[in-house]
Design a protein around this motif. Structure first.
Motif, PDB file in Angstrom:
ATOM      1  N   ILE A 158       0.844  -1.197   0.000  1.00  0.00           N
ATOM      2  CA  ILE A 158       0.000   0.000   0.000  1.00  0.00           C
ATOM      3  C   ILE A 158       0.878   1.245   0.000  1.00  0.00           C
ATOM      4  N   ALA A 159       0.541   2.200  -0.879  1.00  0.00           N
ATOM      5  CA  ALA A 159       1.189   3.510  -0.871  1.00  0.00           C
ATOM      6  C   ALA A 159       0.222   4.531  -0.305  1.00  0.00           C
ATOM      7  N   LEU A 160       0.637   5.217   0.755  1.00  0.00           N
ATOM      8  CA  LEU A 160      -0.197   6.256   1.367  1.00  0.00           C
ATOM      9  C   LEU A 160       0.286   7.605   0.847  1.00  0.00           C
ATOM     10  N   VAL A 161      -0.429   8.154  -0.121  1.00  0.00           N
ATOM     11  CA  VAL A 161      -0.058   9.426  -0.729  1.00  0.00           C
ATOM     12  C   VAL A 161      -0.757  10.549   0.024  1.00  0.00           C
ATOM     13  N   GLY A 162       0.031  11.519   0.486  1.00  0.00           N
ATOM     14  CA  GLY A 162      -0.531  12.604   1.295  1.00  0.00           C
ATOM     15  C   GLY A 162      -0.456  12.307   2.771  1.00  0.00           C
ATOM     16  N   VAL A 163       0.385  11.334   3.160  1.00  0.00           N
ATOM     17  CA  VAL A 163       0.565  10.996   4.567  1.00  0.00           C
ATOM     18  C   VAL A 163       1.185  12.176   5.299  1.00  0.00           C
ATOM     19  N   SER A 164       0.871  12.293   6.586  1.00  0.00           N
ATOM     20  CA  SER A 164       1.326  13.456   7.350  1.00  0.00           C
ATOM     21  C   SER A 164       1.769  13.037   8.744  1.00  0.00           C
ATOM     22  N   PRO A 165       2.757  13.744   9.310  1.00  0.00           N
ATOM     23  CA  PRO A 165       3.158  13.459  10.693  1.00  0.00           C
ATOM     24  C   PRO A 165       2.309  14.192  11.722  1.00  0.00           C
ATOM     25  N   ARG A 166       1.402  15.062  11.274  1.00  0.00           N
ATOM     26  CA  ARG A 166       0.634  15.897  12.199  1.00  0.00           C
ATOM     27  C   ARG A 166      -0.560  15.130  12.753  1.00  0.00           C
ATOM     28  N   PRO A 167      -0.597  14.916  14.067  1.00  0.00           N
ATOM     29  CA  PRO A 167      -1.719  14.202  14.686  1.00  0.00           C
ATOM     30  C   PRO A 167      -3.042  14.920  14.413  1.00  0.00           C
ATOM     31  N   GLY A 168      -4.091  14.130  14.259  1.00  0.00           N
ATOM     32  CA  GLY A 168      -5.419  14.704  14.051  1.00  0.00           C
ATOM     33  C   GLY A 168      -5.745  15.013  12.612  1.00  0.00           C
ATOM     34  N   SER A 216      -8.580   3.448   6.054  1.00  0.00           N
ATOM     35  CA  SER A 216      -9.520   4.503   6.417  1.00  0.00           C
ATOM     36  C   SER A 216      -8.809   5.476   7.343  1.00  0.00           C
ATOM     37  N   PHE A 217      -9.453   6.592   7.611  1.00  0.00           N
ATOM     38  CA  PHE A 217      -8.951   7.529   8.609  1.00  0.00           C
ATOM     39  C   PHE A 217      -9.803   7.467   9.870  1.00  0.00           C
ATOM     40  N   GLN A 218     -10.724   6.487   9.890  1.00  0.00           N
ATOM     41  CA  GLN A 218     -11.585   6.241  11.056  1.00  0.00           C
ATOM     42  C   GLN A 218     -11.317   4.824  11.537  1.00  0.00           C
ATOM     43  N   SER A 219     -10.963   4.672  12.825  1.00  0.00           N
ATOM     44  CA  SER A 219     -10.594   3.356  13.339  1.00  0.00           C
ATOM     45  C   SER A 219     -11.820   2.557  13.761  1.00  0.00           C
ATOM     46  N   PRO A 220     -11.841   1.248  13.457  1.00  0.00           N
ATOM     47  CA  PRO A 220     -12.924   0.391  13.951  1.00  0.00           C
ATOM     48  C   PRO A 220     -12.667  -0.119  15.359  1.00  0.00           C
ATOM     49  N   GLY A 221     -11.531   0.222  15.954  1.00  0.00           N
ATOM     50  CA  GLY A 221     -11.195  -0.284  17.278  1.00  0.00           C
ATOM     51  C   GLY A 221     -10.722  -1.720  17.207  1.00  0.00           C
ATOM     52  N   GLN A 222     -10.625  -2.333  18.350  1.00  0.00           N
ATOM     53  CA  GLN A 222     -10.103  -3.703  18.435  1.00  0.00           C
ATOM     54  C   GLN A 222     -11.255  -4.706  18.481  1.00  0.00           C
ATOM     55  N   ARG A 223     -12.036  -4.738  17.426  1.00  0.00           N
ATOM     56  CA  ARG A 223     -13.166  -5.662  17.390  1.00  0.00           C
ATOM     57  C   ARG A 223     -12.751  -6.952  16.687  1.00  0.00           C
ATOM     58  N   LYS A 224     -13.445  -8.035  17.033  1.00  0.00           N
ATOM     59  CA  LYS A 224     -13.124  -9.338  16.470  1.00  0.00           C
ATOM     60  C   LYS A 224     -13.726  -9.486  15.074  1.00  0.00           C
ATOM     61  N   ALA A 225     -13.022 -10.241  14.256  1.00  0.00           N
ATOM     62  CA  ALA A 225     -13.516 -10.517  12.911  1.00  0.00           C
ATOM     63  C   ALA A 225     -14.696 -11.471  12.978  1.00  0.00           C
ATOM     64  N   GLY A 226     -15.555 -11.399  11.962  1.00  0.00           N
ATOM     65  CA  GLY A 226     -16.726 -12.263  11.923  1.00  0.00           C
ATOM     66  C   GLY A 226     -17.090 -12.658  10.515  1.00  0.00           C
ATOM     67  N   HIS A 227     -18.402 -12.709  10.240  1.00  0.00           N
ATOM     68  CA  HIS A 227     -18.863 -13.294   8.986  1.00  0.00           C
ATOM     69  C   HIS A 227     -19.859 -12.409   8.247  1.00  0.00           C
ATOM     70  N   ASP A 231      -3.989  10.050  10.474  1.00  0.00           N
ATOM     71  CA  ASP A 231      -4.931   9.043  10.977  1.00  0.00           C
ATOM     72  C   ASP A 231      -4.928   7.789  10.122  1.00  0.00           C
ATOM     73  N   MET A 232      -4.808   7.951   8.797  1.00  0.00           N
ATOM     74  CA  MET A 232      -4.868   6.754   7.946  1.00  0.00           C
ATOM     75  C   MET A 232      -3.657   5.852   8.177  1.00  0.00           C
ATOM     76  N   LEU A 233      -2.519   6.439   8.534  1.00  0.00           N
ATOM     77  CA  LEU A 233      -1.342   5.632   8.851  1.00  0.00           C
ATOM     78  C   LEU A 233      -1.539   4.886  10.164  1.00  0.00           C
ATOM     79  N   GLU A 234      -2.093   5.576  11.161  1.00  0.00           N
ATOM     80  CA  GLU A 234      -2.331   4.949  12.460  1.00  0.00           C
ATOM     81  C   GLU A 234      -3.359   3.827  12.355  1.00  0.00           C
ATOM     82  N   VAL A 235      -4.423   4.063  11.600  1.00  0.00           N
ATOM     83  CA  VAL A 235      -5.468   3.044  11.444  1.00  0.00           C
ATOM     84  C   VAL A 235      -4.907   1.800  10.769  1.00  0.00           C
TER      85      VAL A 235
END
Length: 739
Positions: free
Chosen positions: A23-33, A156-167, A38-42
């Motif tokens: 994956i190439a993240l174009v437009g990645v930034s070191p600035r939090p928020g 994404s730039f929105q995290s789903p959290g630590q949820r378990k995978a399903g079906h 966010d997309m790098l952290e997610v």
């Protein structure tokens, strides 16, 4: 739900987009928020195991990871690139990605540039053209990205959290629907969630097809606004049914009135969502009205369980809540299973004194050391009964307190021991029990909050079961198409006549129906009194006189129908009135004996083709709106299902000593009408048969209106054109179906 084994394809068009190895993240930034950070952290927090390339010419590295000035500087192939930039920079970056043979692109931006020339092609249009020409799949624009839980790939730039995978595979047009189910209750477990956005080059059906090819998919949830690729959408619904994977849809935009200009009664009572309703019914899609219904239904269907014949088994720890459940079940026509004598005997021997061995069951006795064991045995007895297809176990449980923790273990044991759909419910929709729900899901037990929510989910499950069984039964039998009399030559002649642009009069319309095997009251058209009197004498009294003046679609509305004319003087008076008020052209028909008035109709949907309607006829068609639609063509089995759904059915079956109508002939006629609608769909917009008189001897159409396509309607936009002109061989095939 007894899913067939999925065959995982080696390659899919969306593999590099949705399960990329780099994956190439174009437009990645070191600035939090920021979105770029966010997309790098997610991605990292989701546990992605592939290669990650950062692209931003402003930085040499971010969080210890080297940064490349451009995608072209990356020395390795790129499976997927996230173009997290504003609109003015988007086109050049897409050009670069195409040149580098990047496997897919994700775009969050809504791809509009302020101040664009309104007379020139827009940025979005240019992106679509270029991506289509290159065959490049794009997630978005104006999307939230996707989560592939099976591949630990969270783009994404929105995290789903630590949820378990399903079906559950969820495909949503709305970014909010991407977020809400994945950012809240963890009982809902997904293998794939996609925010489709603007569908620049990847349409809803392609995401659905990808999901169907994933081994972990047990149910497909879709939150949709519209269909941009009708052919592909129909194909994927067929595929899902063949794989026995349920499709659950919430379609928004259902209430807009789209039939204001409809010429026929059928068009006037078809809402904006009617074509989707007919399409979903044809392919066994479960329709839901709310996000809660969508998710609760998919939660129940995500179990790996055998869904067989039978109805609901219910066990409760409260008499009052049982009464509430029964009342609400009746409202939604959810039936309880009729348990057999052996089950009744076992329940009677185990229940505390004073509790009845019935289904629905209240098994709550005194709080003794045996309390939980009574439930353990009784739930098993109910679930083992051959007439129980699905079970629900209702008891009060919340994370901070549960009066009898052993009931949770009982539920887990039942799920383990009985291969039927089984769920725990809490009657209070706002119960705080996410922790318990998560624990139960580990044991394959859904926990649904709310009586109505649970009942709707179970009803949807049984509806899917019935639809699937009916489809499979009909697929294994040879269903004969009802015979008709139209030849290939007559079909071609009718197409030529209708396409001429001159409206069909009533005589022609009824003759058209007759050519397709539909019984009609034969009319004679006249334009003077002498010929009218002669036609009446030939037809035999009593007769009906109707205006035949062009442009009058609904004759009754203008007083253009004269009934029960028993002699020549009656005909003369009626003709004088009609000719003075409306014009000299009339039709003379024999008076059809009394019966139940029905209506057939056809509307040609620009995306999904001809829809056939059957409903209450006469003056009640628009008042009662007692009708059912199905996509044409269909067989007699579907025609019977349509008739059985009508409120007028008891009248057709005979009430208060009246003889029953010939429903077999009526269903044959309805199926023949669907063949007509299909054969002439490229030249007809609407058809209205009203009334169709039905009695013990069969049915007969006494009035018909056929509306041909105008040149504008005949030339549909390319994106909606899903029917090609029939070849001579196809015309012959249409005729063969009716012979």
């Amino acid at each position: 739900m007894n899913h067939a084994t999925n065959i995982v394809s080696n390659t899919h068009r969306l593999d590099r987009l949705l399960k990329p190895k780099s994956i190439a993240l174009v437009g990645v930034s070191p600035r939090p928020g920021t979105v770029g950070n966010d997309m790098l952290e997610v991605l990292h927090n989701g546990g992605y195991q592939g290669k990650v390339f950062l692209v931003n010419p402003r930085y040499e590295e971010i969080e210890g990871i080297p940064c490349f000035p451009s995608m072209s500087d990356i020395p390795e192939p790129i499976d997927m690139a996230v173009l997290s930039v504003a609109g003015p920079r988007m086109e050049a970056l897409l050009d670069e990605a195409i040149a580098l043979n990047v496997g897919g692109v994700t775009i969050y931006d809504y791809c509009k540039i302020e101040g664009e020339d309104p007379n020139a092609t827009t940025l979005l249009e240019r992106l679509k053209t270029k991506a289509s020409a290159a065959g490049m799949p794009i997630c978005g624009g104006n999307c939230m990205g996707y989560y592939n839980f099976e591949a630990n790939t969270h783009v994404s730039f929105q995290s789903p959290g630590q949820r378990k995978a399903g079906h559950i595979s969820l495909i949503a047009h709305s970014g909010s629907i991407f977020v809400l189910p994945t950012s809240n209750d963890e009982r809902f477990r997904f293998n794939l969630v996609v925010s489709a956005g603007q569908e620049i080059s990847t349409s809803l059906d392609e995401y659905m097809d990808f999901a169907l090819e994933q081994e972990s998919t047990r149910v497909l949830a879709v939150f949709m606004e519209a269909v941009r690729n009708p052919d592909g959408f129909v194909d994927v619904l067929k595929k899902a049914r063949a794989k026995r994977i349920p499709v659950v849809v919430t379609k928004v935009g259902r209430t807009e009135q789209s039939a204001k200009l409809a010429a026929t009664h059928s068009g006037a009572i078809a809402g904006d969502n009617t074509a989707y309703e007919a399409l979903f019914k044809k392919y066994g899609v479960i329709c839901t009205d709310t996000l809660d219904d969508l998710m609760n239904t998919t939660l129940l269907l995500s179990q790996e369980a055998e869904l067989g014949q039978g109805d609901l088994g219910y066990i409760s720890d409260s008499g009052g809540l049982r009464e509430l459940f029964v009342d609400t079940s009746e409202q939604y026509q959810l039936p309880f299973a009729k348990i057999n004598e052996q089950t009744v005997a076992k329940l009677a021997a185990r229940l505390p004194h004073g509790l009845d061995p019935v289904n629905p069951l209240d098994a709550a006795g005194s709080f003794t050391p045996d309390y939980a064991n009574v439930f353990r045995d009784c739930v098993h007895y109910i679930m083992e009964d051959p007439q129980v297809a699905v079970g629900v176990f209702e008891f009060e449980a919340r994370d901070e307190f549960i009066y009898m923790p052993d009931l949770i273990e009982v539920a887990k044991e039942v799920s383990r021991d009985c291969n039927k759909p089984f769920a725990v419910i809490n009657s209070f929709a706002a119960a705080l029990n996410g922790g318990i729900a998560n624990d139960l899901m580990d044991a394959n037990v859904p926990l649904i909050n709310g009586v109505e929510n649970a009942i709707k989910a179970v009803s949807n499950l049984l509806q899917y079961r019935d639809s699937l069984f009916a489809y499979e039964a009909e697929s294994n039998t040879s269903v004969a198409v009802p015979p008709g009399s139209a030849t290939a030559e007559r079909i071609s002649a009718w197409k030529e006549r209708i396409a001429s642009g001159t409206a069909l009069n009533e005589t022609e319309s009824l003759t058209l129906l007759s050519d397709f095997g539909i019984p009609v009251a034969t009319p004679t058209q006249t334009d003077n009194l002498a010929d009218t009197l002669e036609a009446a004498a030939t037809a035999g009294y009593p007769v009906v006189l109707k205006t035949a003046e062009p442009g009058i679609h609904h004759k009754s509305d203008v007083g253009g129908v004269k009934l029960d004319l028993n002699e020549a003087s009656d005909v003369a008076m009626a003709y004088q009135d009609l000719s003075e008020r409306l014009g000299p052209c009339v039709t003379v028909e024999p008076m059809v004996s009394a019966g139940v008035e029905m209506a057939f109709g056809m509307i040609n949907d620009p995306q999904f083709g001809p829809m056939v309607m059957v409903g209450s006829g006469g003056i009640y068609i628009e008042v009662l709106k007692d009708r059912c639609f199905s996509l044409a063509p269909f067989d007699q089995a579907e025609a019977n299902r349509m008739l059985n759904s009508l409120k007028i059915l008891p009248l057709l079956q005979g009430v208060r000593g009246r003889p029953a109508c010939d429903l077999k002939k009526l269903s044959h006629t309805l199926a023949r009408f669907s063949i007509l609608a299909d054969a002439l769909q490229d030249v007809i917009t609407e058809i209205d048969i009203n009334p169709l008189i039905v009695d013990a001897n069969g049915c007969i159409a006494v009035d018909a209106l056929v509306i041909g396509k105008t040149p504008e309607l005949s030339t549909a936009p390319e994106s909606l054109d899903h029917e090609s002109e029939e070849s001579p061989a196809e015309v012959e095939q249409s005729a063969a179906l009716m012979s």
